[in-house]
Design a protein around this motif. Structure first.
Motif, PDB file in Angstrom:
ATOM      1  N   GLY A   1     -11.039   2.400  -4.680  1.00 51.93           N
ATOM      2  CA  GLY A   1      -9.641   2.682  -4.633  1.00 51.93           C
ATOM      3  C   GLY A   1      -8.802   2.016  -3.509  1.00 51.93           C
ATOM      4  O   GLY A   1      -7.707   1.316  -3.941  1.00 51.93           O
ATOM      5  N   MET A   2      -9.508   2.041  -2.369  1.00 51.13           N
ATOM      6  CA  MET A   2      -8.586   1.379  -1.103  1.00 51.13           C
ATOM      7  C   MET A   2      -8.562  -0.051  -1.408  1.00 51.13           C
ATOM      8  O   MET A   2      -7.384  -0.820  -0.935  1.00 51.13           O
ATOM      9  N   THR A   3      -9.581  -0.891  -1.820  1.00 51.81           N
ATOM     10  CA  THR A   3      -9.581  -2.332  -1.659  1.00 51.81           C
ATOM     11  C   THR A   3      -9.068  -2.781  -3.373  1.00 51.81           C
ATOM     12  O   THR A   3      -8.904  -3.984  -3.453  1.00 51.81           O
TER      13      THR A   3
ATOM     14  N   SER B   1      -4.220   2.652  -4.437  1.00 53.49           N
ATOM     15  CA  SER B   1      -4.845   2.261  -5.491  1.00 53.49           C
ATOM     16  C   SER B   1      -3.848   1.669  -6.342  1.00 53.49           C
ATOM     17  O   SER B   1      -4.089   0.801  -7.156  1.00 53.49           O
ATOM     18  N   LEU B   2      -2.643   2.023  -6.042  1.00 52.48           N
ATOM     19  CA  LEU B   2      -1.450   1.587  -6.881  1.00 52.48           C
ATOM     20  C   LEU B   2      -0.754   0.288  -6.085  1.00 52.48           C
ATOM     21  O   LEU B   2      -0.172  -0.385  -6.726  1.00 52.48           O
ATOM     22  N   GLY B   3      -1.520  -0.220  -4.906  1.00 46.33           N
ATOM     23  CA  GLY B   3      -0.740  -1.362  -4.238  1.00 46.33           C
ATOM     24  C   GLY B   3      -0.431  -0.940  -3.113  1.00 46.33           C
ATOM     25  O   GLY B   3       0.102   0.257  -2.880  1.00 46.33           O
ATOM     26  N   ASP B   4      -0.674  -1.941  -1.930  1.00 45.60           N
ATOM     27  CA  ASP B   4       0.014  -1.602  -0.573  1.00 45.60           C
ATOM     28  C   ASP B   4       1.398  -1.005  -0.532  1.00 45.60           C
ATOM     29  O   ASP B   4       1.775  -0.156   0.094  1.00 45.60           O
TER      30      ASP B   4
ATOM     31  N   SER C   1      -8.497  -2.475 -12.055  1.00 46.30           N
ATOM     32  CA  SER C   1      -9.255  -1.468 -13.030  1.00 46.30           C
ATOM     33  C   SER C   1      -8.273  -0.685 -13.987  1.00 46.30           C
ATOM     34  O   SER C   1      -8.986   0.204 -14.697  1.00 46.30           O
ATOM     35  N   LEU C   2      -6.870  -1.029 -13.849  1.00 44.01           N
ATOM     36  CA  LEU C   2      -6.187  -0.252 -15.099  1.00 44.01           C
ATOM     37  C   LEU C   2      -5.065  -1.149 -15.453  1.00 44.01           C
ATOM     38  O   LEU C   2      -4.753  -2.072 -14.431  1.00 44.01           O
TER      39      LEU C   2
END
Lengths: 351, 344
Positions: free
Chosen positions: A101-103, A238-241, A9-10
């Motif tokens: 956001g989470m996924t 949301s930036l990655g795990d 998304s970004l």
């Protein structure tokens, strides 16, 4: 789009620029949104089969007189309906925001991922096996059903080679929704509760009573407060795990808490208005465009905008084809489908 | 050496082919007989056979020939039609999850039929023959819309894009249908509601006659194109290299698939998943060569729908469950299973 698709998304370049979000935009949305919401609610109360002027609305709310018919219409029918619509809109929007956001899945939404269908199925079971079950318990089954839908969709999609891709989630959600609604229909036919089910499905916001709101409110307030408390962690997720873990976050715990919140929100909303889709898809995207990617801003703003969308759609649903009611879900789908198409097209390369 | 193994292989193939086809045919006959004596008025198998050969009472003849037989024939035709339609769609898109239902073609046909029902009384005979045509128009428009929306410059069509677009278009159409249903009178509403659930409502001979020409023209056409489909299956570059004009063949086949799906949906309502499951099961049974795959798919589809229809009439007698629901209950888990194994 950048090559790194950690968050579809970004873009990468955008992360640095907009990570802090735009608090001023958020403030504007919150104040303007709430003002618009109040106006929308007032209009929604005043317009309908019997038009009631705004002065009467004001009096009915703050100086209720049970002898006046118009006051009774407002108190018993329109007020719970419009307030319920606003609550449900906030629920769907916030649950969508958390899921996206989470996924890190731009197409996540309680309708697309089978949560709504799961909750609907649970409610069909309740109507059939425990007719007359008080709403207090119905809502619990609705949570369980939403959970069942989520578990199945995620389970099936994650079993495949290549793991959880957005497309696979949407496909699994579509198939599962088809299955669960077929089962609900079959059960409803078998137990001859089709009429009740149809009423509940088509009822939309029209069936909302004070008792629903009273029981729903604590759950929703708790879940939304929880969402706000969790919002910082969701921004990191949301930036990655890896990044989130690197920043010292316990991702498993956050995901668990987030999932519970999503299930409560979607389950509560579906138990009142039936399976309304696309709110949770559209609102978070619009909000992200406006306030940036900080979930501390996204979540409250999504709540306000989601409420606004459902209140306006509900108003439109009553105005389109009077004296008939158009289900609010259909109105929202007519806006939501082009939006989904746009997203699916835009994100295709990452999917 | 190679020729020998080839012929041996061929002989084995032929045996397997005959075996599979005869087992499927036997199963269909079996379900056919069961279906004939399932319903509110029960007939024993013996009575059914007696009546079929002209030895039954007037009442038995009426029940069998005027109610059950046309419905069973329609189930078989629809099953074969939808299954072949799905098989063609999977073949030309080379996507194993394609199916007229998932791609929104059924929804488009349904919308058109519903528009017609809402604005015209459907009691006269003429509309019956008109319904497949209308459904075809609706389905073609939807197919065209999906193609336009999913097409991306320089990239052409991508399977996932087609599927997502199909899902979205189907969602939009069903929302429009919900809006339309509210304008209907109660009787029409009842009809449409049952229709949408995928109930074989046109259970009389005139619907068989309305459906039959479509099936009779389009099924042989698709079978005739089996070799072309084999070539298309190799992928676009390879197919072009082998001399196939890919786009034109794809469009011809797509048109046939849309025609089949539309005419079936016009009579059966929203039955999904048949076009998805039948080709898959058949591929398991006989492999991917279309000369064999297509007839087997048709039989599997027919078997699936006739079984679902019989089950639907049997489970909650004297009332019935729409066939579409039974098929979805069988089909959706299978779809999920396929999805969990796919790489798409």
């Amino acid at each position: 789009m950048s090559a790194n698709t950690s968050n579809p998304s970004l873009t990468n370049s955008k992360i640095h620029v907009t990570l802090k979000g735009r608090p001023w935009a958020a403030t504007l949305i919150l104040t303007g949104g709430v003002a618009a919401l109040v106006l929308g609610i007032a209009l929604s109360i005043s317009l309908g089969a019997a038009d009631i002027d705004l002065r009467n609305v004001w009096e009915a709310v703050f100086f209720f007189n049970p002898d006046v018919t118009e006051h009774q219409i407002i108190q018993e029918l329109r007020l719970p309906r419009v307030l319920g619509g606003a609550m449900v809109g906030a629920c769907f929007a916030v649950s969508g925001a958390i899921m996206q956001g989470m996924t890190r899945n731009p197409l996540a939404d309680s309708g697309l991922l089978g949560l709504n269908a799961g909750a609907g199925f649970a409610i069909a079971l309740c109507f059939s096996f425990f007719p007359g079950l008080p709403y207090m318990y119905l809502i619990l089954f609705s949570f369980l059903g939403a959970g069942l839908g989520a578990v199945l969709v995620y389970g099936v999609s994650s079993m495949a080679k290549g793991g959880l891709t957005p497309v696979r989630l949407v496909l699994a959600g579509a198939a599962l929704s088809a299955l669960l609604s077929a089962l609900s229909e079959g059960i409803a036919l078998y137990f001859q509760v089709g009429q009740d089910m149809a009423f509940w499905y088509a009822g939309g916001t029209a069936g909302i009573k004070w008792v629903h709101l009273k029981i729903m409110l604590p759950w929703i307030v708790a879940a939304i407060l929880g969402a706000i408390a969790l919002s910082r962690s969701i921004t990191m997720l949301s930036l990655g795990d890896e990044i989130a873990r690197g920043l010292g976050q316990r991702t498993g715990l956050v995901k668990l808490a987030g999932t519970v919140i999503v299930l409560v929100l979607a389950g509560a909303a579906v138990s009142v208005v039936g399976a309304v889709g696309f709110v949770g898809l559209m609102i978070p995207h619009v909000t992200r465009k406006l306030v940036g990617v900080d979930y501390r801003l996204i979540i409250p703003c999504s709540a306000v905008l989601g409420s606004l969308l459902v209140v306006i759609a509900d108003l439109a649903a009553r105005m389109v084809n009077p004296p008939y009611e158009t289900p609010v879900g259909a109105i929202i789908a007519l806006i939501g489908v082009p939006f989904f198409l746009y997203l699916a097209r835009k994100e295709r390369r990452e999917l | 050496m190679e020729t020998i193994t080839n012929t041996m292989h061929g002989r084995k193939d032929k045996k397997r082919k005959i075996f599979t086809l005869s087992v499927l045919a036997a199963l269909i006959v079996l379900i056919f007989l069961i279906s004939m004596n399932t319903g509110v008025i029960r007939l024993s198998p013996l009575e059914v056979i007696k009546t079929l050969f002209g030895g039954g009472t007037d009442k038995q003849e009426l029940v069998l020939f005027e109610f059950r037989l046309p419905r069973i024939v329609i189930s078989l035709l629809i099953g074969a039609g939808l299954a072949i339609s799905g098989c063609v769609m999977q073949g030309i898109s080379r996507n194993e999850l394609a199916d007229p239902g998932i791609l929104g073609i059924n929804a488009g046909a349904g919308l058109m039929v519903m528009l017609f029902i809402s604005f015209f009384p459907s009691t006269t005979a003429a509309p019956v023959y008109l319904l497949p045509v209308l459904a075809l128009i609706g389905a073609s428009l939807t197919a065209a819309l999906i193609c336009v929306l999913a097409y991306k410059k320089n990239q052409g069509f991508k399977p996932t894009g087609l599927l997502l677009t199909g899902i979205a278009v189907a969602a939009g159409i069903s929302a429009a249908m919900i809006v339309l249903t509210l304008r209907l009178s109660p009787e029409k509403y009842q009809f449409v509601a049952t229709w949408l659930a995928g109930s074989i409502w046109g259970s009389s001979w005139k619907y068989v006659l309305a459906l039959l020409p479509w099936i009779l023209v389009l099924l042989p056409f698709v079978m005739y194109k089996a070799q072309v489909m084999n070539v298309l299956n190799l992928g676009e570059p390879m197919a072009t290299g082998l001399g196939a004009s890919v786009t034109r063949e794809q469009l011809k086949l797509l048109a046939a698939a849309v025609g089949l799906a539309a005419s079936c949906v016009a009579v059966s309502g929203g039955i999904g998943f048949v076009g998805l499951i039948a080709p898959h099961l058949s591929r398991r049974l006989v492999g991917a060569k279309h000369q064999l795959l297509l007839p087997v798919t048709a039989l599997v589809g027919a078997l699936l729908v006739i079984t679902a229809d019989t089950l639907g009439r049997w489970i909650i007698q004297p009332s019935e469950i729409p066939t579409g629901i039974v098929v979805a209950v069988i089909g959706a888990p299978y779809f999920l299973y396929l999805l969990s194994r796919s790489r798409a």
